[in-house]
Design a protein around this motif. Sequence first.
Motif, PDB file in Angstrom:
ATOM      1  N   SER A 272      -3.406  13.799   3.416  1.00  0.00           N
ATOM      2  CA  SER A 272      -2.186  14.604   3.251  1.00  0.00           C
ATOM      3  C   SER A 272      -2.507  16.092   3.253  1.00  0.00           C
ATOM      4  O   SER A 272      -3.478  16.537   2.626  1.00  0.00           O
ATOM      5  CB  SER A 272      -1.479  14.235   1.950  1.00  0.00           C
TER       6      SER A 272
ATOM      7  N   ALA B  67      -4.373   0.979   3.764  1.00  0.00           N
ATOM      8  CA  ALA B  67      -4.120   2.363   3.372  1.00  0.00           C
ATOM      9  C   ALA B  67      -3.477   3.193   4.470  1.00  0.00           C
ATOM     10  O   ALA B  67      -2.965   4.284   4.203  1.00  0.00           O
ATOM     11  CB  ALA B  67      -5.430   3.018   2.937  1.00  0.00           C
TER      12      ALA B  67
ATOM     13  N   ASP C 203      -6.684  10.667  -1.797  1.00  0.00           N
ATOM     14  CA  ASP C 203      -5.409  10.605  -2.520  1.00  0.00           C
ATOM     15  C   ASP C 203      -5.580  11.111  -3.938  1.00  0.00           C
ATOM     16  O   ASP C 203      -6.610  10.863  -4.589  1.00  0.00           O
ATOM     17  CB  ASP C 203      -4.888   9.163  -2.552  1.00  0.00           C
TER      18      ASP C 203
ATOM     19  N   MET D 142      -0.782   2.479   6.057  1.00  0.00           N
ATOM     20  CA  MET D 142       0.678   2.358   5.964  1.00  0.00           C
ATOM     21  C   MET D 142       1.335   2.127   7.324  1.00  0.00           C
ATOM     22  O   MET D 142       2.416   2.638   7.617  1.00  0.00           O
ATOM     23  CB  MET D 142       1.298   3.592   5.288  1.00  0.00           C
TER      24      MET D 142
ATOM     25  N   GLU E 114       4.828  10.425   3.085  1.00  0.00           N
ATOM     26  CA  GLU E 114       4.310   9.177   2.545  1.00  0.00           C
ATOM     27  C   GLU E 114       4.729   8.987   1.090  1.00  0.00           C
ATOM     28  O   GLU E 114       4.750   9.928   0.295  1.00  0.00           O
ATOM     29  CB  GLU E 114       2.791   9.126   2.654  1.00  0.00           C
TER      30      GLU E 114
ATOM     31  N   SER F 152       0.288  17.095  -1.447  1.00  0.00           N
ATOM     32  CA  SER F 152       0.846  15.936  -2.142  1.00  0.00           C
ATOM     33  C   SER F 152       1.073  16.285  -3.605  1.00  0.00           C
ATOM     34  O   SER F 152       0.526  17.280  -4.121  1.00  0.00           O
ATOM     35  CB  SER F 152      -0.085  14.721  -2.014  1.00  0.00           C
TER      36      SER F 152
ATOM     37  N   ASP G   9       3.116   6.846  -1.451  1.00  0.00           N
ATOM     38  CA  ASP G   9       1.845   6.120  -1.542  1.00  0.00           C
ATOM     39  C   ASP G   9       1.671   5.528  -2.930  1.00  0.00           C
ATOM     40  O   ASP G   9       1.803   6.241  -3.940  1.00  0.00           O
ATOM     41  CB  ASP G   9       0.698   7.075  -1.220  1.00  0.00           C
TER      42      ASP G   9
ATOM     43  N   GLU H 156       0.823  -1.210   0.000  1.00  0.00           N
ATOM     44  CA  GLU H 156       0.000   0.000   0.000  1.00  0.00           C
ATOM     45  C   GLU H 156       0.866   1.273   0.000  1.00  0.00           C
ATOM     46  O   GLU H 156       0.411   2.351  -0.337  1.00  0.00           O
ATOM     47  CB  GLU H 156      -0.897   0.023   1.242  1.00  0.00           C
ATOM     48  N   GLY H 157       2.112   1.136   0.450  1.00  0.00           N
ATOM     49  CA  GLY H 157       3.003   2.270   0.492  1.00  0.00           C
ATOM     50  C   GLY H 157       3.813   2.295   1.770  1.00  0.00           C
ATOM     51  O   GLY H 157       3.636   1.460   2.673  1.00  0.00           O
TER      52      GLY H 157
ATOM     53  N   ASN I  94      -2.444   6.992  -7.612  1.00  0.00           N
ATOM     54  CA  ASN I  94      -1.840   5.803  -7.006  1.00  0.00           C
ATOM     55  C   ASN I  94      -0.313   5.819  -7.074  1.00  0.00           C
ATOM     56  O   ASN I  94       0.323   4.767  -7.035  1.00  0.00           O
ATOM     57  CB  ASN I  94      -2.362   4.535  -7.688  1.00  0.00           C
TER      58      ASN I  94
END
Length: 718
Positions: free
Chosen positions: A206, A160, A191, A162, A180, A209, A182, A141-142, A194
């Motif tokens: 976030s 999700a 988000d 993390m 992150e 981002s 992600d 997922e990251g 991806n």
Amino acid sequence: MIRLKNDILSSPYPMSFPRANQENQRRNFIHCPASTENIIMPRAIILFLLLIFCVRHAVVNAMEFIYNGFAGSKLHVDGAAYITQEGILSLTTTSSNIIGHAFHPKPISLVDDYIGLPFISSFAATFVFAITTNYSSRSGEGMAFVISSTPSLNDGRPGAYMGLNDYQGNKSAPMFLAIELDTVADSEFRDIDNNHVGIDLNNLVSNTSIPAGYRYNDDVDNMVLPSLEALRLSSGDIMQVWVDYHGESQGFDDKSTTMQLDITLAPVPMYKPSQPLLSYTVNMASVFGDSVTRAYVGFSASTGDIRSASHQILGWSFNLSGPAPALNYSLLPLKRGHQIQDAGKKQLIKWLPATISSLAVVAGLTACFLLRCWCNRRADNQEDWESELGPRRFPHKILRAATNGFSSRQLLGKGGFGRVYGGFLVASGLRIAVKRISSESAQGLAQFTAEILILGRLRHRNLVRLIGYCRHKDELLLVYEQMPNGSLDKYLHIKMKKTLSWSQRLHIIKGVASGLLYLHEDWEQVIIHRDVKASNVLLDAEMNGRLGDFGLARLHDHGVDAHTTHIAGTMGYLAPELTRFGKATKATDVFAFGAFILEVACGRRPVGLNARGELLVLVEWVRDVWDSSSGCITDAMDPRLDDYTVEEAELVLKLGLLCSHPMPAARPGMRLVMQYLEGDMALPAEMTPDYLAITDVNEVFEMAPSVGTSVTILSGGR
């Protein structure tokens, strides 16, 4: 800072005086006779306490570590995280619904325990990572670089999250700041896609981002905004992240200090891009609150139900009070850990050993044939000058591998004669810059040959070192030692770059002057550079200025005039007589050097536009400022500078004007320039704005005899 004498008694931290006796102590301190016992002892105690305070503050601030691989390290790991035999920190495997954490065992201090001073005004970290997906599933997922109030994230959640937990939704959860990486677009946390990098403050939504990638400036001369080169986080490729938190504290009592957090991303191996991918202002007090005084730095990652990936860290460094120590790529465990092989790969392993002997025979015969052809071709293509060169001739495949196939991701810059790519020689661990001479340039081979012939034999601390070259079909490649801080013009003309201090600028000016003196007078022949400018001055790790790009340079014997008649160079640095007669001499190099040092001191390009859109020639503008009603030449200094010495600034500005005098005979030689810069000789007292506007060579000696006798006629020898 604790104040001395009477103010110590009003401090909120009295020196263990009982409250009932404080007034008597104060009265005795002020009114007692000035004896040794009554004065020296309190001062000695105060100095002793100050010494303890300063030593303690320095120790608390000193937090620095580096891991070039994690074998033998004592990290605090939990969940699925573990350290492999190769020394890789593996946060997760490709199993589903697992989490992994790893933190440095020692905390960092957010405030000073004695007085509550928020001294965490800066920190820097860098780490190398790889995210490798399972072949049978999507990525996820990251992972995140985390500063947490605790290293035990027992409430962390997979998927999700993390490995973290939303503090906003769960007040008992640890507070955190996370960067992150992600690889899944989760609508719950809004988000953007991806494949993004984000900054999270106690919340998995976030604060800001951006899609993963890195920025480089493709056109520095025209100041085009840096473009974004995309990267795929879950590609399995090895990448590096830099986290820089910096700013200026507002003082002792201000706990709301806001600093800037810069995130930079790039593939490995690659230099750190000049522009951060993402920047955001962060208030640490609002993240951790007044109750949290210590925090832990580390990593967190997770996998989901149907999305799994191996999240691995190969190297990591951190510094609480300065730049993060550079990682040594040659020491990193560059294996990607436990890769999953499919059935086809297993079958390949079974039958491959059975056929390897026959393949070896065929490969050997082919290699012998190709080697013989290559040797014959190399002998046919080798020029007479190649046998006399110091630099080595590189195989083309080595340079291609070092630059990832001359990928645009490795592009450092471009000019009129080709592009320059960053590279990394794995065998020697050396970072290089490869100039790819444009095949469309009619004079490409001439410039290629000139640069090798000249730079191949030069050795000076202020000249860029040529390591080698390559000729492959129609390609002409020059290999230099890479300068980690890039070209000087970026620091002068790009607002996003950190401003150079006056001491750094003066040091660079002196370095370039020393290099030019070596070219003009101290080498076995006279070398005329013909393209002295800020973009051709590169900065090494210690911010020393090194003059490079000798593609236009010409050499001749001492005492003999140069016969160069082709006009070459950059507008704003060209001497008047060069554009008129086309003859390059040492004097034309000195003119360009004059324009260069004015550019460094004023922070302006030699030719540009003013606020009204009118053409502005820097030499004329500085002269007009000096000749204005104020008569203060330092009014022309870069307004971003506030730490310069007036005497040094006046010297540099006046010397720049003198070197850029319209008449070649009035310009000093580089040896005299060095004497001016080192303070061994004072500038002529008769030098005025009127003198600098003279265009008749006879007036040079009539108006300023001391100047005329101190200059060097530059078309001759030493």
